[in-house]
Design an enzyme around this catalytic site. Sequence first.
Site, PDB file in Angstrom:
ATOM      1  N   ASP A   1      -4.386  72.846  64.572  1.00 35.39           N
ATOM      2  CA  ASP A   1      -4.968  73.972  63.851  1.00 35.39           C
ATOM      3  C   ASP A   1      -6.473  73.752  63.789  1.00 35.39           C
ATOM      4  O   ASP A   1      -6.953  72.934  62.997  1.00 35.39           O
ATOM      5  CB  ASP A   1      -4.392  74.085  62.438  1.00 35.39           C
ATOM      6  CG  ASP A   1      -4.718  75.426  61.788  1.00 35.39           C
ATOM      7  OD1 ASP A   1      -5.843  75.912  61.988  1.00 35.39           O
ATOM      8  OD2 ASP A   1      -3.854  75.974  61.084  1.00 35.39           O
TER       9      ASP A   1
ATOM     10  N   ALA B   1       6.109  83.412  64.838  1.00 37.21           N
ATOM     11  CA  ALA B   1       4.751  83.838  64.491  1.00 37.21           C
ATOM     12  C   ALA B   1       4.515  85.294  64.884  1.00 37.21           C
ATOM     13  O   ALA B   1       4.740  86.207  64.090  1.00 37.21           O
ATOM     14  CB  ALA B   1       3.738  82.913  65.157  1.00 37.21           C
ATOM     15  N   ARG B   2       4.082  85.521  66.107  1.00 42.93           N
ATOM     16  CA  ARG B   2       3.832  86.864  66.618  1.00 42.93           C
ATOM     17  C   ARG B   2       4.092  86.886  68.112  1.00 42.93           C
ATOM     18  O   ARG B   2       3.821  85.915  68.824  1.00 42.93           O
ATOM     19  CB  ARG B   2       2.368  87.300  66.358  1.00 42.93           C
ATOM     20  CG  ARG B   2       2.104  87.793  64.937  1.00 42.93           C
ATOM     21  CD  ARG B   2       2.853  89.081  64.648  1.00 42.93           C
ATOM     22  NE  ARG B   2       2.554  89.659  63.353  1.00 42.93           N
ATOM     23  CZ  ARG B   2       3.152  89.325  62.222  1.00 42.93           C
ATOM     24  NH1 ARG B   2       4.083  88.377  62.208  1.00 42.93           N
ATOM     25  NH2 ARG B   2       2.839  89.930  61.087  1.00 42.93           N
TER      26      ARG B   2
ATOM     27  N   ASP C   1      11.828  84.696  67.678  1.00 42.28           N
ATOM     28  CA  ASP C   1      11.949  85.738  66.657  1.00 42.28           C
ATOM     29  C   ASP C   1      10.967  86.875  66.897  1.00 42.28           C
ATOM     30  O   ASP C   1      11.092  87.928  66.297  1.00 42.28           O
ATOM     31  CB  ASP C   1      11.714  85.132  65.265  1.00 42.28           C
ATOM     32  CG  ASP C   1      11.878  86.161  64.145  1.00 42.28           C
ATOM     33  OD1 ASP C   1      12.962  86.781  64.084  1.00 42.28           O
ATOM     34  OD2 ASP C   1      10.932  86.356  63.359  1.00 42.28           O
TER      35      ASP C   1
ATOM     36  N   GLU D   1       8.760  95.080  70.347  1.00 45.37           N
ATOM     37  CA  GLU D   1       9.774  94.830  69.314  1.00 45.37           C
ATOM     38  C   GLU D   1      10.475  96.123  68.913  1.00 45.37           C
ATOM     39  O   GLU D   1       9.823  97.052  68.443  1.00 45.37           O
ATOM     40  CB  GLU D   1       9.114  94.166  68.098  1.00 45.37           C
ATOM     41  CG  GLU D   1       8.601  92.772  68.437  1.00 45.37           C
ATOM     42  CD  GLU D   1       7.998  92.050  67.249  1.00 45.37           C
ATOM     43  OE1 GLU D   1       7.649  92.707  66.244  1.00 45.37           O
ATOM     44  OE2 GLU D   1       7.874  90.814  67.323  1.00 45.37           O
TER      45      GLU D   1
ATOM     46  N   HIS E   1      12.390  89.696  64.899  1.00 50.07           N
ATOM     47  CA  HIS E   1      11.283  89.580  63.949  1.00 50.07           C
ATOM     48  C   HIS E   1      11.818  89.655  62.514  1.00 50.07           C
ATOM     49  O   HIS E   1      11.252  90.344  61.647  1.00 50.07           O
ATOM     50  CB  HIS E   1      10.248  90.677  64.190  1.00 50.07           C
ATOM     51  CG  HIS E   1       8.880  90.307  63.692  1.00 50.07           C
ATOM     52  ND1 HIS E   1       7.728  90.844  64.193  1.00 50.07           N
ATOM     53  CD2 HIS E   1       8.485  89.449  62.715  1.00 50.07           C
ATOM     54  CE1 HIS E   1       6.680  90.355  63.557  1.00 50.07           C
ATOM     55  NE2 HIS E   1       7.114  89.501  62.648  1.00 50.07           N
TER      56      HIS E   1
END
Length: 357
Positions: free
Chosen positions: A193, A253-254, A278, A283, A302
Site C-alpha cells: 500500500d 475490491a473493484r 466478487d 457487473e 459484487h
Amino acid sequence: MGEANLSAVNKPFRVAYLERVPHPSFLETATADPGLEVVRLSLENGEEAALAELATCDGYYVRASRDELPKAFHVNDALLARLPNLLMVASQGAGYDTINPDSCTRAGVLLVNQAGGNAEAVAEHAVGMMLALIKKMPQTHAAMRAGEAKKREVFMGNNLLGKIVGVIGIGNVGSRTTAIVKAAFNCRVLAYDPYVDAETVAKRGAEKVELAELLAQSDIVSVHCPLTPESRAIIDAKALAGMKKGAILVTTARGSIHDENAVLAALESGQLASAGLDVWEQEPPPKDHPLLWHPAVICTQHTAGVTHESRSMITRIAAEAFSACAAGKMPPRIINPEVKGRFAERYAKARGRAITD
C-alpha cells in the site's frame, strides 16, 4: 442576520437519490432530521425530468456500482455543469466508481464515501473465499455436479493455517482481513500500500513490502484497494507471472483492478491454482463469461459487502453525513479534502452561514 440569510439558514437541505436506497436505514435516519428533505428521483417521466429535479437539490446520494446507475446520473463534469446548487455528493458505499473526484473538486462539491461501514462483511467474504479455494471446494463441486467424482485425493487441498497472505491495500477492509487471518489462522501477512507507511502497516498487523515481493512470496493474494488510475489493471499478465506458482487470487475490491483475460490464462496454465472473484469489468458479467464456468473459480456478484448489517451501517453513516452538512459541520470521510476552501465559500453563499470543521 438579514431576512434573506435567515431564510437560507432555515431552508431544508434537499438530498436526492435515484429510485431506491440500499437499505431502509438511510430513510429512517434521514427523515428523522428536520433539517433534511429527502427527494426520490424517478425515471417514470424520463431522465430529463429526474435531472431537472436533481438540479434543485443540495445533496446527491449516488449509487456506487457503475452498471447499476444510468450514465446520465454518473457524477462528472457534464452532470455537475447542470447542478449549480449541488454542494455535496455521497457514494452509497466505500467505492465511488460512478463519481469523478476531480470533477467534484473543480465544481466545488464535497465528495464523501462510507469507508469502513462494510469492512467486516467484505473481509469475512474474502476469508471465506480463501478457505473454500485452498480446500479445493469449487473443483470438487464441479466434478460432483458433472458426475465425475474421483478419488478424494485428487481434490487434496491445504490448510490456511500458517500460510502467507498478501493484501493489496491495507485500509479498512485490508486491515480487518489481516486481523482475521492472523488471529484465526496464524498467517503471516504482507501488505502493499503506497499510501500507508511501514509503521502504520505494522500496527495493522502486516509487513510493508513492494508489490513484486508480495506477489512472489504470498500463497494467497487478496485485493482490497480502490479503483484508481494507479490501481487499474495492477493485476495483469506480468503481475500474475510474478506470483508464486499455484497461488490463489481473491478480489473483493473493484472490477478492472485485475485483467480478466490474464486471470483466465493464468488459471489455464496452472500459474494460478484458483481464484475468488466478487468484482467484474461488467457487473454482472455475461452468462457465457469463461471465468464463470471455470472449475477452479468461485464467483459472486459484487455481494461481499451486501449483508443486512453492512447495508444498515453504510446507509446510516451516509444519512448522518448529510445531516452534519445540513447543520453546518464538515462531514467525515471526505475523499477530496482539497476542495474544502471552495466548498466552504459556496456553502456560506447558499446556506447563509459558515461551515465548521
